[in-house]
Design a protein around this motif. Sequence first.
Motif, PDB file in Angstrom:
ATOM      1  N   ASP A  38      -4.968   8.513   4.201  1.00  0.00           N
ATOM      2  CA  ASP A  38      -3.997   9.343   4.921  1.00  0.00           C
ATOM      3  C   ASP A  38      -3.280   8.466   5.948  1.00  0.00           C
ATOM      4  OD1 ASP A  38      -2.499  11.253   6.154  1.00  0.00           O
ATOM      5  OD2 ASP A  38      -4.194  12.367   7.006  1.00  0.00           O
ATOM      6  N   LEU A  39      -2.086   8.012   5.577  1.00  0.00           N
ATOM      7  CA  LEU A  39      -1.302   7.145   6.454  1.00  0.00           C
ATOM      8  C   LEU A  39      -0.054   7.839   6.988  1.00  0.00           C
ATOM      9  CD1 LEU A  39      -1.506   3.756   4.496  1.00  0.00           C
ATOM     10  CD2 LEU A  39      -2.971   4.589   6.339  1.00  0.00           C
ATOM     11  N   GLY A  40       0.059   9.128   6.739  1.00  0.00           N
ATOM     12  CA  GLY A  40       1.194   9.877   7.261  1.00  0.00           C
ATOM     13  C   GLY A  40       2.514   9.558   6.578  1.00  0.00           C
ATOM     14  N   LEU A  41       2.472   9.111   5.334  1.00  0.00           N
ATOM     15  CA  LEU A  41       3.691   8.766   4.608  1.00  0.00           C
ATOM     16  C   LEU A  41       4.406  10.022   4.124  1.00  0.00           C
ATOM     17  CD1 LEU A  41       2.231   5.894   2.387  1.00  0.00           C
ATOM     18  CD2 LEU A  41       3.666   5.617   4.421  1.00  0.00           C
ATOM     19  N   LYS A  42       5.741  10.025   4.207  1.00  0.00           N
ATOM     20  CA  LYS A  42       6.515  11.145   3.665  1.00  0.00           C
ATOM     21  C   LYS A  42       6.575  11.075   2.148  1.00  0.00           C
ATOM     22  CE  LYS A  42       9.410  11.811   7.770  1.00  0.00           C
ATOM     23  NZ  LYS A  42      10.798  11.831   8.322  1.00  0.00           N
ATOM     24  N   THR A  43       6.755   9.878   1.628  1.00  0.00           N
ATOM     25  CA  THR A  43       6.674   9.646   0.191  1.00  0.00           C
ATOM     26  C   THR A  43       5.896   8.357  -0.030  1.00  0.00           C
ATOM     27  OG1 THR A  43       8.792   8.449   0.142  1.00  0.00           O
ATOM     28  CG2 THR A  43       8.841  10.820  -0.322  1.00  0.00           C
ATOM     29  N   GLY A  44       5.347   8.227  -1.234  1.00  0.00           N
ATOM     30  CA  GLY A  44       4.505   7.082  -1.538  1.00  0.00           C
ATOM     31  C   GLY A  44       3.045   7.410  -1.316  1.00  0.00           C
ATOM     32  N   VAL A  45       2.173   6.614  -1.938  1.00  0.00           N
ATOM     33  CA  VAL A  45       0.735   6.850  -1.891  1.00  0.00           C
ATOM     34  C   VAL A  45       0.021   5.513  -1.705  1.00  0.00           C
ATOM     35  CG1 VAL A  45      -1.268   7.813  -3.097  1.00  0.00           C
ATOM     36  CG2 VAL A  45       1.014   8.756  -3.533  1.00  0.00           C
ATOM     37  N   VAL A  46      -1.010   5.509  -0.872  1.00  0.00           N
ATOM     38  CA  VAL A  46      -1.896   4.351  -0.742  1.00  0.00           C
ATOM     39  C   VAL A  46      -3.317   4.847  -1.010  1.00  0.00           C
ATOM     40  CG1 VAL A  46      -2.803   2.541   0.759  1.00  0.00           C
ATOM     41  CG2 VAL A  46      -0.386   3.206   0.913  1.00  0.00           C
ATOM     42  N   ALA A  47      -3.990   4.204  -1.959  1.00  0.00           N
ATOM     43  CA  ALA A  47      -5.346   4.606  -2.340  1.00  0.00           C
ATOM     44  C   ALA A  47      -6.259   3.388  -2.285  1.00  0.00           C
ATOM     45  CB  ALA A  47      -5.341   5.208  -3.734  1.00  0.00           C
ATOM     46  N   GLU A  48      -7.556   3.636  -2.445  1.00  0.00           N
ATOM     47  CA  GLU A  48      -8.517   2.539  -2.293  1.00  0.00           C
ATOM     48  C   GLU A  48      -9.725   2.766  -3.187  1.00  0.00           C
ATOM     49  OE1 GLU A  48      -8.801   0.249   1.680  1.00  0.00           O
ATOM     50  OE2 GLU A  48     -10.555   1.556   1.633  1.00  0.00           O
ATOM     51  N   ILE A  49     -10.252   1.667  -3.725  1.00  0.00           N
ATOM     52  CA  ILE A  49     -11.432   1.689  -4.585  1.00  0.00           C
ATOM     53  C   ILE A  49     -12.375   0.596  -4.114  1.00  0.00           C
ATOM     54  CG2 ILE A  49     -12.277   1.338  -6.949  1.00  0.00           C
ATOM     55  CD1 ILE A  49      -9.460   2.256  -7.888  1.00  0.00           C
ATOM     56  N   GLY A  50     -13.677   0.896  -4.048  1.00  0.00           N
ATOM     57  CA  GLY A  50     -14.649  -0.126  -3.703  1.00  0.00           C
ATOM     58  C   GLY A  50     -15.391   0.186  -2.418  1.00  0.00           C
ATOM     59  N   PRO A  51     -16.384  -0.646  -2.098  1.00  0.00           N
ATOM     60  CA  PRO A  51     -17.237  -0.410  -0.930  1.00  0.00           C
ATOM     61  C   PRO A  51     -16.532  -0.724   0.381  1.00  0.00           C
ATOM     62  CG  PRO A  51     -17.808  -2.491  -1.940  1.00  0.00           C
ATOM     63  CD  PRO A  51     -16.805  -1.855  -2.853  1.00  0.00           C
ATOM     64  N   ALA A  52     -17.075  -0.256   1.465  1.00  0.00           N
ATOM     65  CA  ALA A  52     -16.474  -0.449   2.786  1.00  0.00           C
ATOM     66  C   ALA A  52     -16.557  -1.887   3.256  1.00  0.00           C
ATOM     67  CB  ALA A  52     -17.140   0.472   3.802  1.00  0.00           C
ATOM     68  N   HIS A  53     -17.507  -2.657   2.726  1.00  0.00           N
ATOM     69  CA  HIS A  53     -17.681  -4.038   3.155  1.00  0.00           C
ATOM     70  C   HIS A  53     -16.927  -4.979   2.208  1.00  0.00           C
ATOM     71  CE1 HIS A  53     -20.842  -3.258   0.160  1.00  0.00           C
ATOM     72  NE2 HIS A  53     -20.616  -4.504  -0.213  1.00  0.00           N
ATOM     73  N   GLY A  54     -16.817  -6.228   2.616  1.00  0.00           N
ATOM     74  CA  GLY A  54     -16.242  -7.247   1.754  1.00  0.00           C
ATOM     75  C   GLY A  54     -14.744  -7.398   1.929  1.00  0.00           C
ATOM     76  N   PRO A  55     -14.147  -8.329   1.181  1.00  0.00           N
ATOM     77  CA  PRO A  55     -12.702  -8.576   1.284  1.00  0.00           C
ATOM     78  C   PRO A  55     -11.892  -7.420   0.713  1.00  0.00           C
ATOM     79  CG  PRO A  55     -13.648  -9.842  -0.517  1.00  0.00           C
ATOM     80  CD  PRO A  55     -14.809  -9.207   0.209  1.00  0.00           C
ATOM     81  N   VAL A  56     -10.589  -7.454   0.997  1.00  0.00           N
ATOM     82  CA  VAL A  56      -9.674  -6.413   0.519  1.00  0.00           C
ATOM     83  C   VAL A  56      -8.512  -7.081  -0.208  1.00  0.00           C
ATOM     84  CG1 VAL A  56      -8.183  -4.480   1.140  1.00  0.00           C
ATOM     85  CG2 VAL A  56     -10.278  -4.924   2.457  1.00  0.00           C
ATOM     86  N   VAL A  57      -8.270  -6.657  -1.436  1.00  0.00           N
ATOM     87  CA  VAL A  57      -7.143  -7.125  -2.239  1.00  0.00           C
ATOM     88  C   VAL A  57      -6.239  -5.932  -2.515  1.00  0.00           C
ATOM     89  CG1 VAL A  57      -6.457  -7.976  -4.521  1.00  0.00           C
ATOM     90  CG2 VAL A  57      -8.351  -9.059  -3.296  1.00  0.00           C
ATOM     91  N   ALA A  58      -4.941  -6.115  -2.360  1.00  0.00           N
ATOM     92  CA  ALA A  58      -3.979  -5.036  -2.598  1.00  0.00           C
ATOM     93  C   ALA A  58      -3.189  -5.294  -3.875  1.00  0.00           C
ATOM     94  CB  ALA A  58      -3.023  -4.897  -1.416  1.00  0.00           C
ATOM     95  N   LEU A  59      -2.913  -4.208  -4.601  1.00  0.00           N
ATOM     96  CA  LEU A  59      -2.029  -4.231  -5.758  1.00  0.00           C
ATOM     97  C   LEU A  59      -0.873  -3.291  -5.474  1.00  0.00           C
ATOM     98  CD1 LEU A  59      -4.608  -3.925  -8.695  1.00  0.00           C
ATOM     99  CD2 LEU A  59      -3.688  -6.023  -7.686  1.00  0.00           C
ATOM    100  N   ARG A  60       0.345  -3.738  -5.721  1.00  0.00           N
ATOM    101  CA  ARG A  60       1.507  -2.910  -5.378  1.00  0.00           C
ATOM    102  C   ARG A  60       2.390  -2.599  -6.589  1.00  0.00           C
ATOM    103  NH1 ARG A  60       7.203  -4.335  -5.652  1.00  0.00           N
ATOM    104  NH2 ARG A  60       8.233  -3.752  -3.737  1.00  0.00           N
ATOM    105  N   GLY A  61       2.704  -1.301  -6.724  1.00  0.00           N
ATOM    106  CA  GLY A  61       3.729  -0.843  -7.658  1.00  0.00           C
ATOM    107  C   GLY A  61       4.750  -0.054  -6.876  1.00  0.00           C
ATOM    108  N   ASP A  62       5.976   0.044  -7.383  1.00  0.00           N
ATOM    109  CA  ASP A  62       7.019   0.808  -6.699  1.00  0.00           C
ATOM    110  C   ASP A  62       7.393   2.028  -7.526  1.00  0.00           C
ATOM    111  OD1 ASP A  62       8.038  -0.905  -8.641  1.00  0.00           O
ATOM    112  OD2 ASP A  62       9.302  -2.016  -7.262  1.00  0.00           O
TER     113      ASP A  62
END
Length: 394
Positions: free
Chosen positions: A61-85
């Motif tokens: 929940d990032l307060g976006l009017k449009t668009g979506v950000v989601a997440e998969i995986g445990p709370a620990h460890g590194p974070v890698v992002a994948l982006r589509g438009d």
Amino acid sequence: MSISLADEIRTGANTATTALENQLIAHRRELHQHPELSNQEFVTTQKITDWLNAAGIRILDLGLKTGVVAEIGPAHGPVVALRGDIDALPIEEASGVPFSSQQPGVMHACGHDFHTSVILGAAYLLKAREDQLPGRVRLFFQPAEERFGGASQLIKAGALENVDAIFGLHNAPELPVGTFSTKGGAFYANVDRFQITITGKGAHAAHPEEGVDSIVTASHIVTALQTLVSRNVAAQESAVVSVTRIEGGNTWNVLPQSVELEGTVRTHNDDIREQIPGRIRQLISGVAGALGAKAELHWFGGPPAVVNTPRWAEFSLQAAAEFGYKAEVATAQMGGEDFAFYLHHVPGAFVSIGSASEFGLHHPQFNPDESAIFPAANYFQQLAEKALYELSVK
């Protein structure tokens, strides 16, 4: 174990793989039929949200009017992002496909429906392996890429927080399916827009000597602008200056008071980018002044060049070759991409996936090959996992 492209070709798809491939194509066609312009992607956002929720993928929940950000995986460890438009273009579709746009004058003519389906597929594959991930994969379904504002919106909302590396894609209609390319360093160009207002003196067309011809002045300026690159930019550098709109006059027998030109400048070198507005001002002032007119430049700076992190560009290429793509080092592109803004904050790479369309991007008959969607989804799932493991051991 994830199914590689090579394995798919050699052994054929199993039932589960076929079902997922069909689902991704169905997602793409659903999005294609209901395109929405930049910052108007409300229905698209809801569809993506529903599909992610149905797969049990958590949405941030990032307060976006449009668009979506989601997440998969445990709370620990590194974070890698994948982006589509997710946004479309104000183009009337003429592809003739049975799932053509149902929105008059709006079309997914750049393949953002393709990109969204690829990242959705990667999300589904990653979700199935969530308990094996050594970190998190954050999924960006970004609005407003076509207006170069969506990336900044997501960054401002906090989507990049704690991200260690980011990857994005664009389909490449000029490349065959099964082909992959990217490069380290400058990949896509700086994008700038200009308007030039030329003011003369209106007159009867039969008596041009009584006025100052803004159309003739505009014509000389258009021609002179072509020397900006050929006589001001070194041959080994890359730059493009294109005039794309000329507007002036409203009848056949009157010389108009003013004419407006509009166009774009594309560069890779930031020093050249900074020099060009001044050279344009100098040029148009001189040409207009010589003809008795005035010319004013209005400059609109757009997104910077996409500058891939060499490490991650090479990592992406190697992963693509291992996956089974024909992986090639790309040549620099003159198109623009607001993925560039992410790379100003975190390292990463933007890549091209062959989509084999007879007609190119932004064409009303653009029609990418859907068989490229599932392999690309599978690749991005594997790329994200490889990147997480790479980051985990550093």
